[in-house]
Design a protein around this motif. Structure first.
Motif, mmCIF file in Angstrom:
data_model
loop_
_atom_site.group_PDB
_atom_site.id
_atom_site.type_symbol
_atom_site.label_atom_id
_atom_site.label_comp_id
_atom_site.label_asym_id
_atom_site.label_seq_id
_atom_site.Cartn_x
_atom_site.Cartn_y
_atom_site.Cartn_z
ATOM 1 N N VAL A 94 0.843 -1.199 0.000
ATOM 2 C CA VAL A 94 0.000 0.000 0.000
ATOM 3 C C VAL A 94 0.879 1.250 0.000
ATOM 4 O O VAL A 94 1.692 1.441 0.908
ATOM 5 C CB VAL A 94 -0.925 0.025 1.235
ATOM 6 C CG1 VAL A 94 -1.818 1.276 1.195
ATOM 7 C CG2 VAL A 94 -1.778 -1.234 1.316
ATOM 8 N N GLU A 96 0.570 5.207 0.338
ATOM 9 C CA GLU A 96 -0.460 6.103 0.847
ATOM 10 C C GLU A 96 0.129 7.391 1.393
ATOM 11 O O GLU A 96 1.335 7.507 1.589
ATOM 12 C CB GLU A 96 -1.272 5.394 1.926
ATOM 13 C CG GLU A 96 -0.435 4.937 3.113
ATOM 14 C CD GLU A 96 -1.233 4.174 4.144
ATOM 15 O OE1 GLU A 96 -2.404 3.860 3.894
ATOM 16 O OE2 GLU A 96 -0.676 3.897 5.219
ATOM 17 N N CYS A 103 -7.098 7.944 0.263
ATOM 18 C CA CYS A 103 -6.472 6.942 1.132
ATOM 19 C C CYS A 103 -7.347 6.689 2.351
ATOM 20 O O CYS A 103 -7.501 5.532 2.793
ATOM 21 C CB CYS A 103 -5.090 7.410 1.561
ATOM 22 S SG CYS A 103 -3.915 7.643 0.203
ATOM 23 N N TYR A 127 3.504 -1.116 4.109
ATOM 24 C CA TYR A 127 3.066 0.271 3.944
ATOM 25 C C TYR A 127 4.241 1.140 3.484
ATOM 26 O O TYR A 127 5.322 1.110 4.068
ATOM 27 C CB TYR A 127 2.508 0.821 5.255
ATOM 28 C CG TYR A 127 1.180 0.220 5.640
ATOM 29 C CD1 TYR A 127 0.000 0.688 5.082
ATOM 30 C CD2 TYR A 127 1.104 -0.819 6.570
ATOM 31 C CE1 TYR A 127 -1.233 0.147 5.429
ATOM 32 C CE2 TYR A 127 -0.131 -1.370 6.929
ATOM 33 C CZ TYR A 127 -1.284 -0.884 6.353
ATOM 34 O OH TYR A 127 -2.495 -1.435 6.704
ATOM 35 N N VAL A 229 -2.549 0.180 -4.478
ATOM 36 C CA VAL A 229 -2.722 -1.040 -3.679
ATOM 37 C C VAL A 229 -2.419 -2.247 -4.551
ATOM 38 O O VAL A 229 -3.107 -2.484 -5.556
ATOM 39 C CB VAL A 229 -4.154 -1.137 -3.109
ATOM 40 C CG1 VAL A 229 -4.264 -2.316 -2.149
ATOM 41 C CG2 VAL A 229 -4.546 0.158 -2.403
#
Length: 257
Positions: A94, A96, A103, A127, A229
């Motif tokens: 992900v 973001e 998001c 992440y 994603v």
């Protein structure tokens, strides 16, 4: 005026109008389109949820300190913050930005499913933090919040603080997250996070240069916007049929081998 001159002026006007139209179109692409949470359940509707253009403005105020990766960061250049069992057969990557409304919409729709799957050991999440809203809207809140999240990772509290940042996300045009006091206040919502070590890390911007390096990796990665994603390497954000239930099904099928 000769016919040739009139034609030349007409052509010039057409070129000018065409250029203005291109500029207007580019400006529109730099804006984020957001729709109510009731339609957020379908992940792939990028046109509905809105995506922030990855090649829009950059944060010109780069940190000058050493690159200090948060504890446990892994992947290329240690730019990924991992959550979940490392032996899980499925990986969700992900990208973001804590100031990014799209998001937040993704998190609101998919968080329960992601928590369930990471908690059961069937999914690991990596992440990666970007700062494109700082470049698009001005300010430093994306980077400052990302640094604070990295500080939370040092304390072993990243997942909880990550969720708190999205639950309390300010308006896109507001740079509230640029204020350390706001980030420290939100840390009180995560049990055990508000410590002297965490406060020092936030106030000194310990991971600012690491955040800048992550943001550069995002800009150079060819991504279309945040959130990006990827499930096992496939961009599921572009799947118009994706839902939390479908994500869960795919992860469970992969876990069976």
């Amino acid at each position: 005026m000769s016919e040739k001159n009139r034609e030349g002026k007409r052509t010039a006007r057409e070129r000018l109008a065409e250029e203005r139209a291109k500029q207007k179109s580019a400006e529109k692409r730099r804006r984020v389109l957001i729709v109510g949470a009731s339609v957020v359940c379908v992940l792939g509707l990028a046109a509905v949820i809105g995506v922030v253009a990855a090649n829009s403005g950059k944060d010109d105020k780069q940190a000058s300190g050493p690159v200090v990766a948060p504890s446990g960061a892994n992947g290329q250049d240690s730019l990924a913050i991992p959550v979940g069992e490392q032996g899980a057969k499925s990986t969700l990557v992900v990208w973001e930005d804590f100031r990014c409304p799209a998001c937040k919409a993704f998190e609101a729709a998919y968080r329960p499913t992601i928590h369930e799957l990471t908690g059961s050991g069937k999914l690991k999440v990596e992440y990666h933090l970007a700062t494109i809203i700082d470049g698009n809207m001005g300010g430093t809140g994306s980077r400052t919040a990302a640094n604070a999240a990295a500080c939370a990772q040092d304390a072993g509290k990243f997942p909880g603080y990550h969720d708190v940042l999205y639950e309390n996300q300010p308006e896109e045009t507001s740079d509230d997250y640029a204020e350390n006091a706001k980030l420290l206040e939100l840390a009180q919502k995560v049990d055990g996070l508000d410590t002297p070590a965490f406060r020092t890390c936030v106030e000194k911007g310990t991971h600012d240069s690491w955040v800048d390096k992550s943001a550069a990796a995002f800009r150079n990665g060819g991504f279309s916007g945040t959130p990006t994603v990827l499930l096992n390497g496939k961009n599921i954000y572009q799947d118009q049929t994706m839902t939390p239930a479908k994500l869960k099904q795919q992860v469970l099928e992969a876990a069976k081998g």
